[in-house]
Write an enzyme that holds these catalytic residues in place. Structure first.
Site, PDB file in Angstrom:
ATOM      1  N   GLY A 198       0.777  -1.237   0.000  1.00 15.25           N
ATOM      2  CA  GLY A 198       0.000   0.000   0.000  1.00 15.25           C
ATOM      3  C   GLY A 198       0.807   1.283   0.000  1.00 15.25           C
ATOM      4  O   GLY A 198       0.363   2.290   0.551  1.00 15.25           O
ATOM      5  N   SER A 199       1.965   1.303  -0.679  1.00 12.41           N
ATOM      6  CA  SER A 199       2.713   2.570  -0.691  1.00 12.41           C
ATOM      7  C   SER A 199       2.017   3.615  -1.567  1.00 12.41           C
ATOM      8  O   SER A 199       2.015   4.806  -1.232  1.00 12.41           O
ATOM      9  CB  SER A 199       4.173   2.355  -1.114  1.00 12.41           C
ATOM     10  OG  SER A 199       4.259   2.031  -2.481  1.00 12.41           O
ATOM     11  N   ASN A 200       1.401   3.195  -2.657  1.00 16.51           N
ATOM     12  CA  ASN A 200       0.637   4.167  -3.465  1.00 16.51           C
ATOM     13  C   ASN A 200      -0.589   4.658  -2.697  1.00 16.51           C
ATOM     14  O   ASN A 200      -0.948   5.830  -2.770  1.00 16.51           O
ATOM     15  CB  ASN A 200       0.217   3.546  -4.804  1.00 16.51           C
ATOM     16  CG  ASN A 200       1.333   3.617  -5.824  1.00 16.51           C
ATOM     17  OD1 ASN A 200       1.650   4.692  -6.321  1.00 16.51           O
ATOM     18  ND2 ASN A 200       1.950   2.480  -6.119  1.00 16.51           N
ATOM     19  N   ARG A 208     -15.750 -15.348  -8.862  1.00 11.66           N
ATOM     20  CA  ARG A 208     -15.315 -13.970  -9.134  1.00 11.66           C
ATOM     21  C   ARG A 208     -16.526 -13.027  -9.129  1.00 11.66           C
ATOM     22  O   ARG A 208     -16.478 -11.919  -8.596  1.00 11.66           O
ATOM     23  CB  ARG A 208     -14.643 -13.981 -10.522  1.00 11.66           C
ATOM     24  CG  ARG A 208     -13.655 -12.902 -10.754  1.00 11.66           C
ATOM     25  CD  ARG A 208     -12.833 -13.210 -11.993  1.00 11.66           C
ATOM     26  NE  ARG A 208     -11.688 -14.060 -11.693  1.00 11.66           N
ATOM     27  CZ  ARG A 208     -10.595 -13.643 -11.073  1.00 11.66           C
ATOM     28  NH1 ARG A 208     -10.476 -12.408 -10.663  1.00 11.66           N
ATOM     29  NH2 ARG A 208      -9.594 -14.466 -10.840  1.00 11.66           N
ATOM     30  N   MET A 212      -4.397  -6.997  -6.711  1.00 12.07           N
ATOM     31  CA  MET A 212      -3.899  -8.084  -7.564  1.00 12.07           C
ATOM     32  C   MET A 212      -5.025  -9.042  -7.964  1.00 12.07           C
ATOM     33  O   MET A 212      -4.927 -10.253  -7.746  1.00 12.07           O
ATOM     34  CB  MET A 212      -2.783  -8.854  -6.841  1.00 12.07           C
ATOM     35  CG  MET A 212      -1.615  -7.974  -6.446  1.00 12.07           C
ATOM     36  SD  MET A 212      -0.877  -7.123  -7.856  1.00 12.07           S
ATOM     37  CE  MET A 212      -0.020  -8.482  -8.620  1.00 12.07           C
ATOM     38  N   LEU A 260     -10.871  -7.857 -12.329  1.00 14.12           N
ATOM     39  CA  LEU A 260     -12.279  -7.560 -12.039  1.00 14.12           C
ATOM     40  C   LEU A 260     -13.156  -8.048 -13.190  1.00 14.12           C
ATOM     41  O   LEU A 260     -12.732  -8.063 -14.356  1.00 14.12           O
ATOM     42  CB  LEU A 260     -12.445  -6.057 -11.838  1.00 14.12           C
ATOM     43  CG  LEU A 260     -11.743  -5.536 -10.567  1.00 14.12           C
ATOM     44  CD1 LEU A 260     -11.508  -4.029 -10.651  1.00 14.12           C
ATOM     45  CD2 LEU A 260     -12.536  -5.892  -9.310  1.00 14.12           C
ATOM     46  N   ASN A 288      -6.499   2.929 -12.383  1.00 16.38           N
ATOM     47  CA  ASN A 288      -5.460   1.986 -11.966  1.00 16.38           C
ATOM     48  C   ASN A 288      -4.097   2.606 -12.211  1.00 16.38           C
ATOM     49  O   ASN A 288      -3.932   3.421 -13.114  1.00 16.38           O
ATOM     50  CB  ASN A 288      -5.590   0.697 -12.804  1.00 16.38           C
ATOM     51  CG  ASN A 288      -4.532  -0.340 -12.448  1.00 16.38           C
ATOM     52  OD1 ASN A 288      -4.260  -0.608 -11.280  1.00 16.38           O
ATOM     53  ND2 ASN A 288      -3.912  -0.938 -13.455  1.00 16.38           N
ATOM     54  N   HIS A 337      -0.231   1.384 -13.179  1.00 18.60           N
ATOM     55  CA  HIS A 337       0.506   0.222 -13.679  1.00 18.60           C
ATOM     56  C   HIS A 337       1.977   0.611 -13.846  1.00 18.60           C
ATOM     57  O   HIS A 337       2.268   1.686 -14.381  1.00 18.60           O
ATOM     58  CB  HIS A 337      -0.078  -0.233 -15.028  1.00 18.60           C
ATOM     59  CG  HIS A 337       0.630  -1.415 -15.588  1.00 18.60           C
ATOM     60  ND1 HIS A 337       0.451  -2.691 -15.082  1.00 18.60           N
ATOM     61  CD2 HIS A 337       1.554  -1.526 -16.569  1.00 18.60           C
ATOM     62  CE1 HIS A 337       1.229  -3.532 -15.741  1.00 18.60           C
ATOM     63  NE2 HIS A 337       1.906  -2.852 -16.655  1.00 18.60           N
ATOM     64  N   GLU A 353     -12.059  -3.574 -19.766  1.00 20.78           N
ATOM     65  CA  GLU A 353     -12.156  -5.004 -19.509  1.00 20.78           C
ATOM     66  C   GLU A 353     -10.821  -5.741 -19.654  1.00 20.78           C
ATOM     67  O   GLU A 353     -10.461  -6.569 -18.816  1.00 20.78           O
ATOM     68  CB  GLU A 353     -13.198  -5.593 -20.460  1.00 20.78           C
ATOM     69  CG  GLU A 353     -13.711  -6.935 -20.026  1.00 20.78           C
ATOM     70  CD  GLU A 353     -14.778  -7.450 -20.969  1.00 20.78           C
ATOM     71  OE1 GLU A 353     -14.707  -8.636 -21.298  1.00 20.78           O
ATOM     72  OE2 GLU A 353     -15.661  -6.667 -21.391  1.00 20.78           O
TER      73      GLU A 353
HETATM   74  C1  GRF Z   1       2.870  -0.726  -7.780  1.00 17.66           C
HETATM   75  O1  GRF Z   1       4.080  -0.860  -8.484  1.00 17.66           O
HETATM   76  C2  GRF Z   1       1.739  -0.516  -8.735  1.00 17.66           C
HETATM   77  O2  GRF Z   1       2.087   0.182  -9.884  1.00 17.66           O
HETATM   78  C3  GRF Z   1       1.357  -1.928  -9.092  1.00 17.66           C
HETATM   79  O3  GRF Z   1       1.528  -2.663  -7.916  1.00 17.66           O
HETATM   80  C4  GRF Z   1       2.487  -2.016  -7.090  1.00 17.66           C
HETATM   81  C5  GRF Z   1       1.809  -1.757  -5.780  1.00 17.66           C
HETATM   82  O4  GRF Z   1       2.699  -1.240  -4.810  1.00 17.66           O
HETATM   83  N1  GRF Z   1       0.033  -1.968  -9.652  1.00 17.66           N
HETATM   84  P1  GRF Z   1       2.137  -0.606  -3.489  1.00 17.66           P
HETATM   85  O5  GRF Z   1       1.251  -1.658  -2.819  1.00 17.66           O
HETATM   86  O6  GRF Z   1       1.355   0.610  -3.859  1.00 17.66           O
HETATM   87  O7  GRF Z   1       3.328  -0.287  -2.647  1.00 17.66           O
END
Ligand code: GRF
Length: 219
Positions: free
Chosen positions: A14-16, A67, A92, A95, A109, A111, A144
């Site tokens: 969860g750093s983002n 799902r 991860m 959907l 999202n 990426h 999708e």
């Molecule tokens: C990030 O690199 C993001 O781009 C990808 O998964 C990673 C998640 O990292 N989708 P964090 O959990 O936000 O630290």
């Protein structure tokens, strides 16, 4: 100013998510993180969110028969919490088309590559393998197909000879932490239009804080 109610969906550290929570605490930010939800109860990000005083929910995806059943429960929870925008941040899980359609243009999202290059996993190793000189990250609306959809913002880093997937990942991650709050502010601030599946940004460059957020070349 009304702040849009945002849910951040995570599966891991969860750093983002933390970067989004920090950014949304600024008084003029057009959104607030109202919920952090993980499909993995053990996700470290849940503790980080609690420590930051944000409401959390753990919905163990293993506990659902399909799902579709998980996504229906997720949708119900988001609606219960009056969520307006959903940010995937290391979520991860693919959907279902129905969920993606329900949240169309309200689901974004991040990426870790310059899409459309390197969708899927192990993007940093793939970038090194391909020998690209520039790599980075993308915030996009979710469609999708995995890691597809209209691009809102991208950040770039230089690839250097000594890079390993880990060093590259770290350098991209620090750009992600700037880029995601920036992209969310555009969407939540209603400055983004999607025309023919391409994004245009209203009130362009002059009001966009810090050109470094759009295309920083670091490294
Ligand atoms: C990030 O690199 C993001 O781009 C990808 O998964 C990673 C998640 O990292 N989708 P964090 O959990 O936000 O630290």
């Amino acid at each position: 100013m009304t702040r849009r109610r945002v849910a951040v969906l995570i599966s891991g550290r969860g750093s983002n998510m933390s970067a989004l929570i920090d950014a949304t605490r600024k008084p003029d930010y057009p959104a607030e993180v109202s919920l952090v939800l993980s499909n993995r109860p053990e996700a470290a990000g849940l503790e980080r969110a609690k420590a930051a005083g944000v409401e959390t929910a753990a919905m163990d995806s293993e506990g659902y028969p399909s799902r579709e059943a998980f996504d229906a429960a997720l949708d119900a929870k988001l609606k219960d919490e009056r969520i307006e925008l959903v940010c995937l941040a290391g979520f991860m899980r693919v959907l279902t088309p129905q969920f993606v359609e329900t949240w169309r243009d309200r689901l974004i999202n991040i990426h870790p590559s310059l899409l459309p290059l390197f969708p899927g996993l192990n993007t940093h190793a793939k970038a090194l393998e391909a020998g690209v000189r520039v790599h980075g990250c993308t915030v996009h609306f979710v469609r999708e197909a995995v890691d597809s959809g209209p691009i809102i913002a991208q950040g770039a880093v230089r690839v250097v000879a000594a890079d390993t997937p880990e060093t590259l990942a770290n350098r991209v991650l620090s750009v992600e932490h700037q880029l995601y709050p920036f992209a969310l502010s555009l969407v939540a601030g209603d400055r983004v239009r999607i025309v023919d599946e391409r994004v245009t940004i209203e009130h362009p460059s002059a009001q966009i804080p810090g050109p470094a957020m759009l295309s920083p070349l670091v490294g």
